[in-house]
Design an enzyme around this catalytic site. Sequence first.
Site, PDB file in Angstrom:
ATOM      1  N   THR A  14      -8.641   3.215   8.205  1.00 29.18           N
ATOM      2  CA  THR A  14      -9.673   2.407   7.834  1.00 29.18           C
ATOM      3  C   THR A  14      -9.859   1.757   9.492  1.00 29.18           C
ATOM      4  O   THR A  14      -8.619   1.189   9.943  1.00 29.18           O
ATOM      5  CB  THR A  14      -9.605   1.208   6.274  1.00 29.18           C
ATOM      6  OG1 THR A  14      -9.035   2.028   5.854  1.00 29.18           O
ATOM      7  CG2 THR A  14     -10.440   0.906   7.097  1.00 29.18           C
ATOM      8  N   HIS A  70      -5.815   3.761  -1.644  1.00 31.07           N
ATOM      9  CA  HIS A  70      -7.127   4.119  -1.342  1.00 31.07           C
ATOM     10  C   HIS A  70      -7.485   4.911  -1.994  1.00 31.07           C
ATOM     11  O   HIS A  70      -6.891   6.299  -1.217  1.00 31.07           O
ATOM     12  CB  HIS A  70      -7.189   4.108   0.384  1.00 31.07           C
ATOM     13  CG  HIS A  70      -8.407   4.106   0.877  1.00 31.07           C
ATOM     14  ND1 HIS A  70      -8.723   3.737   2.383  1.00 31.07           N
ATOM     15  CD2 HIS A  70      -9.788   4.036   0.280  1.00 31.07           C
ATOM     16  CE1 HIS A  70      -9.664   3.986   2.499  1.00 31.07           C
ATOM     17  NE2 HIS A  70     -10.485   3.744   1.020  1.00 31.07           N
ATOM     18  N   HIS A  91       0.758   5.902   2.010  1.00 31.13           N
ATOM     19  CA  HIS A  91       1.752   7.464   2.583  1.00 31.13           C
ATOM     20  C   HIS A  91       2.635   8.323   1.943  1.00 31.13           C
ATOM     21  O   HIS A  91       3.381   8.854   2.146  1.00 31.13           O
ATOM     22  CB  HIS A  91       2.414   6.404   3.679  1.00 31.13           C
ATOM     23  CG  HIS A  91       1.995   6.081   5.211  1.00 31.13           C
ATOM     24  ND1 HIS A  91       0.387   6.509   5.177  1.00 31.13           N
ATOM     25  CD2 HIS A  91       2.084   5.232   5.876  1.00 31.13           C
ATOM     26  CE1 HIS A  91      -0.002   5.702   6.639  1.00 31.13           C
ATOM     27  NE2 HIS A  91       1.082   4.545   6.652  1.00 31.13           N
ATOM     28  N   GLU A 105      -8.939   0.404  -3.210  1.00 32.93           N
ATOM     29  CA  GLU A 105      -9.691   0.254  -1.604  1.00 32.93           C
ATOM     30  C   GLU A 105     -10.846   1.633  -1.602  1.00 32.93           C
ATOM     31  O   GLU A 105      -9.885   2.854  -2.618  1.00 32.93           O
ATOM     32  CB  GLU A 105      -8.893   0.678  -0.801  1.00 32.93           C
ATOM     33  CG  GLU A 105      -8.193  -0.350  -0.023  1.00 32.93           C
ATOM     34  CD  GLU A 105      -7.122  -0.166   1.130  1.00 32.93           C
ATOM     35  OE1 GLU A 105      -7.672   0.388   1.342  1.00 32.93           O
ATOM     36  OE2 GLU A 105      -5.941  -1.089   0.983  1.00 32.93           O
ATOM     37  N   HIS A 153      -3.506  -4.958   7.416  1.00 33.81           N
ATOM     38  CA  HIS A 153      -3.633  -3.940   8.319  1.00 33.81           C
ATOM     39  C   HIS A 153      -3.279  -3.711   9.694  1.00 33.81           C
ATOM     40  O   HIS A 153      -3.070  -4.994  10.715  1.00 33.81           O
ATOM     41  CB  HIS A 153      -5.436  -3.576   8.720  1.00 33.81           C
ATOM     42  CG  HIS A 153      -5.454  -1.617   9.163  1.00 33.81           C
ATOM     43  ND1 HIS A 153      -5.762  -1.283   8.765  1.00 33.81           N
ATOM     44  CD2 HIS A 153      -5.235  -1.610  10.070  1.00 33.81           C
ATOM     45  CE1 HIS A 153      -5.669   0.381   9.291  1.00 33.81           C
ATOM     46  NE2 HIS A 153      -5.405  -0.493  10.323  1.00 33.81           N
ATOM     47  N   GLU A 179     -10.840  -9.714   2.855  1.00 33.14           N
ATOM     48  CA  GLU A 179      -9.840  -9.478   3.792  1.00 33.14           C
ATOM     49  C   GLU A 179     -10.064  -9.346   5.087  1.00 33.14           C
ATOM     50  O   GLU A 179     -10.770  -8.190   5.110  1.00 33.14           O
ATOM     51  CB  GLU A 179      -9.397  -8.041   3.107  1.00 33.14           C
ATOM     52  CG  GLU A 179      -7.185  -7.615   3.240  1.00 33.14           C
ATOM     53  CD  GLU A 179      -7.095  -6.424   2.915  1.00 33.14           C
ATOM     54  OE1 GLU A 179      -6.741  -6.266   1.479  1.00 33.14           O
ATOM     55  OE2 GLU A 179      -6.424  -5.748   3.332  1.00 33.14           O
ATOM     56  N   ARG A 190      -7.329  12.591   0.412  1.00 33.19           N
ATOM     57  CA  ARG A 190      -6.443  13.011   1.525  1.00 33.19           C
ATOM     58  C   ARG A 190      -4.977  12.617   0.836  1.00 33.19           C
ATOM     59  O   ARG A 190      -4.037  12.954   1.025  1.00 33.19           O
ATOM     60  CB  ARG A 190      -7.011  12.392   2.746  1.00 33.19           C
ATOM     61  CG  ARG A 190      -6.386  11.085   3.403  1.00 33.19           C
ATOM     62  CD  ARG A 190      -6.504  11.236   4.519  1.00 33.19           C
ATOM     63  NE  ARG A 190      -8.190  11.469   4.924  1.00 33.19           N
ATOM     64  CZ  ARG A 190      -8.492  10.393   5.988  1.00 33.19           C
ATOM     65  NH1 ARG A 190      -7.453   9.730   7.317  1.00 33.19           N
ATOM     66  NH2 ARG A 190      -9.118  11.210   6.460  1.00 33.19           N
ATOM     67  N   ARG A 198      -9.785   7.693  -0.953  1.00 33.93           N
ATOM     68  CA  ARG A 198     -11.042   7.947  -0.503  1.00 33.93           C
ATOM     69  C   ARG A 198     -11.519   9.313  -0.881  1.00 33.93           C
ATOM     70  O   ARG A 198     -11.378   9.864  -1.998  1.00 33.93           O
ATOM     71  CB  ARG A 198      -9.512   9.245   0.919  1.00 33.93           C
ATOM     72  CG  ARG A 198      -9.247   7.750   1.448  1.00 33.93           C
ATOM     73  CD  ARG A 198      -8.770   7.729   3.124  1.00 33.93           C
ATOM     74  NE  ARG A 198      -9.883   8.676   3.886  1.00 33.93           N
ATOM     75  CZ  ARG A 198     -10.339   7.646   5.039  1.00 33.93           C
ATOM     76  NH1 ARG A 198      -9.857   6.125   5.513  1.00 33.93           N
ATOM     77  NH2 ARG A 198     -11.294   7.606   5.610  1.00 33.93           N
ATOM     78  N   ASN A 214       1.257  -1.383   0.103  1.00 35.85           N
ATOM     79  CA  ASN A 214       0.419   0.231  -0.201  1.00 35.85           C
ATOM     80  C   ASN A 214       0.919   1.489   0.069  1.00 35.85           C
ATOM     81  O   ASN A 214       1.124   1.690   0.683  1.00 35.85           O
ATOM     82  CB  ASN A 214      -1.166   0.021   1.153  1.00 35.85           C
ATOM     83  CG  ASN A 214      -2.010   0.990   1.159  1.00 35.85           C
ATOM     84  OD1 ASN A 214      -1.409   1.983   1.148  1.00 35.85           O
ATOM     85  ND2 ASN A 214      -3.121   1.310   1.705  1.00 35.85           N
TER      86      ASN A 214
HETATM   87  N1  PXP Z   1      -5.344  -3.302   4.586  1.00 35.57           N
HETATM   88  C1  PXP Z   1      -6.316  -2.304   3.779  1.00 35.57           C
HETATM   89  C2  PXP Z   1      -7.959  -2.543   3.798  1.00 35.57           C
HETATM   90  C3  PXP Z   1      -6.383  -0.904   4.143  1.00 35.57           C
HETATM   91  O1  PXP Z   1      -7.369  -0.019   4.515  1.00 35.57           O
HETATM   92  C4  PXP Z   1      -5.352  -1.036   4.888  1.00 35.57           C
HETATM   93  C5  PXP Z   1      -4.786   0.294   5.666  1.00 35.57           C
HETATM   94  O2  PXP Z   1      -4.996   1.334   4.138  1.00 35.57           O
HETATM   95  C6  PXP Z   1      -3.754  -1.787   5.009  1.00 35.57           C
HETATM   96  C7  PXP Z   1      -4.757  -2.865   3.990  1.00 35.57           C
HETATM   97  C8  PXP Z   1      -3.218  -1.594   5.658  1.00 35.57           C
HETATM   98  O3  PXP Z   1      -2.532  -1.608   6.377  1.00 35.57           O
HETATM   99  P1  PXP Z   1      -1.066  -0.856   7.276  1.00 35.57           P
HETATM  100  O4  PXP Z   1      -1.099   0.494   6.309  1.00 35.57           O
HETATM  101  O5  PXP Z   1      -1.622  -0.834   8.476  1.00 35.57           O
HETATM  102  O6  PXP Z   1      -0.631  -1.663   7.298  1.00 35.57           O
END
Ligand code: PXP
Length: 236
Positions: free
Chosen positions: A100, A42, A9, A69, A190, A150, A48, A44, A6
């Site tokens: 999330t 994601h 960031h 996402e 997550h 997931e 953001r 959003r 992901n």
């Molecule tokens: N999976 C989903 C559905 C998420 O919303 C997120 C966070 O955006 C992640 C995985 C990744 O989580 P993390 O950034 O804590 O590794």
Amino acid sequence: MLLGVNIDHVATLRNARGGVEPSVIDAARIAEENGATSITTHLREDRRHIKDEDVYTLTKTLKTKLNLEMAMAEDIQKIALDIRPHSICLVPEKRQEITTEGGLDVFGQLEKVTEFIKPILDNGTIVSLFIDPEEEQVKASAKTGAQFIEMHTGTYAESFGTKNEEIAFLKLKNAAKLAQSLGLKVNAGHGLNYQNVHRMQEIPGLIELNIGHSIISKAVFTGLGKAVSEMAELIK
Ligand code: PXP
């Protein structure tokens, strides 16, 4: 197990200055060159971090797969139908949340979820539902037509190393087993990090882990030394 990275960031950092650096496109390429089997972003509702143009460009530049996402929002559904990502992962979304916070309540809105994902499935995109590892959520997910769930690993991650770890872990293990018995494929994500990720190997049949925060955090420190020494060299 496969690794979905992901890169939200990276977009957050870019947006802090409003320019183009650091590039999410480069971040995705580097992740792919180093073992990522898919890239997650994601989009959003408040945009953001990831912006519309990011997902449009990633669709063209990715060598692996784009996992988009998204929340159950009509304008984002339109984008998903337009760009046809490899997969979408449906998540709940609250404007004020930092990330999330919980899984999608599929059980409580079965009809709405089923209707929302139908055109996306018909368009050839794989659908995954981000849910808490609860029996009722798994059973409801199996009725929607989605191919994947997931599992939200946040509770496991938070309880890692405490007396509650085993309970949280067993919930994931049992939910995965139930989902697979109902014909669903299972991903997880997550809060997974370099300390707690190893226990995901104990869950049979998990396909892909989606990880963002811990990887980008580590990247800052594995890269910071080089970045400083390069600048120091330039201005010597
Ligand atoms: N999976 C989903 C559905 C998420 O919303 C997120 C966070 O955006 C992640 C995985 C990744 O989580 P993390 O950034 O804590 O590794």
